[in-house]
Design an enzyme around this catalytic site. Structure first.
Site, PDB file in Angstrom:
ATOM      1  N   LYS A 165      35.068  45.691  42.370  1.00  0.00           N
ATOM      2  CA  LYS A 165      33.865  45.536  41.347  1.00  0.00           C
ATOM      3  C   LYS A 165      32.909  44.404  41.414  1.00  0.00           C
ATOM      4  O   LYS A 165      33.005  44.646  43.122  1.00  0.00           O
ATOM      5  CB  LYS A 165      35.307  44.592  40.602  1.00  0.00           C
ATOM      6  CG  LYS A 165      36.391  44.939  39.840  1.00  0.00           C
ATOM      7  CD  LYS A 165      37.294  43.701  38.676  1.00  0.00           C
ATOM      8  CE  LYS A 165      36.371  44.077  37.755  1.00  0.00           C
ATOM      9  NZ  LYS A 165      36.801  45.138  37.088  1.00  0.00           N
ATOM     10  N   GLU A 198      33.628  50.025  41.347  1.00  0.00           N
ATOM     11  CA  GLU A 198      32.813  49.796  39.865  1.00  0.00           C
ATOM     12  C   GLU A 198      31.630  50.365  40.382  1.00  0.00           C
ATOM     13  O   GLU A 198      30.986  50.072  40.955  1.00  0.00           O
ATOM     14  CB  GLU A 198      33.240  48.754  39.826  1.00  0.00           C
ATOM     15  CG  GLU A 198      32.405  48.449  38.297  1.00  0.00           C
ATOM     16  CD  GLU A 198      32.741  46.916  37.917  1.00  0.00           C
ATOM     17  OE1 GLU A 198      31.627  46.224  37.059  1.00  0.00           O
ATOM     18  OE2 GLU A 198      33.947  46.624  37.820  1.00  0.00           O
ATOM     19  N   ASP A 220      31.609  51.758  34.385  1.00  0.00           N
ATOM     20  CA  ASP A 220      31.758  50.284  33.955  1.00  0.00           C
ATOM     21  C   ASP A 220      30.445  50.132  33.317  1.00  0.00           C
ATOM     22  O   ASP A 220      29.796  50.346  33.026  1.00  0.00           O
ATOM     23  CB  ASP A 220      31.697  49.073  34.874  1.00  0.00           C
ATOM     24  CG  ASP A 220      32.366  47.634  34.343  1.00  0.00           C
ATOM     25  OD1 ASP A 220      33.076  47.847  33.695  1.00  0.00           O
ATOM     26  OD2 ASP A 220      31.682  47.117  34.014  1.00  0.00           O
TER      27      ASP A 220
END
Length: 284
Positions: A165, A198, A220
């Site tokens: 992430k 991500e 995202d």
């Protein structure tokens, strides 16, 4: 599906928290061998979840329990219906009552909200995913409720999938070094885990495609309009997941893009428990 050993461990811990040194109200008022019957009454419309859990709770306390289901997990339910009838020692029924209700009310709320999302996705390729935005020590049942409601479970925890992430990427100095370190780590430790990365903009998508070596690309906080050109670049080479700001009102717009998955934390953390009650059956 629920793992028997993990479910038993959860039930024991939950009962220990609730019963402690003893259910003194019940111990004081009910003789040990008194038997009885109770029924689970449904008081709100929705999707039923937690039947398997309820039976396991009663049987862990009393292996002579007789559990008769009238409905199954995943069935639509209406106020006034009976989900099950259970016969056991009355001490078992009373000591298990609150844990059974807490689990089933919470799970049914999650399954009901999940079903609303999956109903919006009927006819589309896109599937709804849950997240790790769960209640500590209750994640297993919350994710089971998502499955019952028709959703798909994302990773269970930090151990069963690699997800890079924004913070992983920023602390690593970028997408490329983060992915390269992960690939080296998995090889060095002989681990076979899927990798998801991500992306926050179209430039990130281009970099991910250049470095490769992953299984899924997360888009995202992309709007549906931004997802279309990203999917065109990806060209079906990797699984795709849209995440961030997805609601019942806009989930169909995301599905129309053809993205593989939409992840929605709200199906768990915004779900409202449904009203159920366990009532004694008293014969005249």
């Amino acid at each position: 599906m629920l793992q028997k050993e993990a479910l038993e461990q959860f039930i024991k811990a939950a009962l220990a928290e609730d019963i402690g040194s003893g259910d003194h109200s019940t111990l004081a008022s009910i003789p040990a061998e008194t038997a009885g019957t109770a029924r689970l009454k449904i008081k709100e419309d929705g999707v039923l979840a937690g039947m398997e859990v309820a039976e396991a709770i009663f049987r862990l306390l009393d292996d002579t329990t007789r559990f008769v289901p009238f409905k199954n997990d995943g069935d639509p339910m209406q106020a006034g219906e009976i989900a099950f009838e259970v016969s056991a020692r009355v001490r078992t029924l009373l000591s298990a009552e609150r844990l059974v209700l807490n689990c089933m009310q919470r799970m049914s709320g999650i399954a009901t909200l999940t079903r609303k999302y999956t109903d919006r996705l009927k006819g589309y390729h896109t599937r709804v995913l849950d997240t790790r935005k769960t209640t500590p020590n209750f994640r297993m049942l919350e994710k089971e409720a998502v499955r019952i409601g028709g959703g798909v479970n994302h990773r269970i925890g930090l151990y069963d999938m690699i997800m890079l992430k924004d913070n992983h990427i920023d602390f690593s100095g970028g997408i490329t070094p983060a992915v390269e370190r992960v690939v080296a780590y998995l090889k060095a430790n002989n681990l076979d885990l899927k990798i998801e990365v991500e992306t926050r903009n179209i430039e990130d998508v281009k970099e991910v495609l250049k470095v490769g070596q992953m299984h899924r690309i997360m888009l995202d906080n992309f709007t549906p309009e931004q997802i279309a050109p990203a999917l065109e670049l990806i060209g079906g080479k990797y699984e795709t997941e849209a995440s961030g700001g997805i609601t019942l009102e806009n989930v169909e717009a995301y599905a129309k893009t053809g993205v593989d998955y939409v992840s929605v934390g709200a199906i768990i953390h915004h779900a409202v428990s449904l009203d159920l009650s366990l009532k004694a059956v008293i014969h005249p």
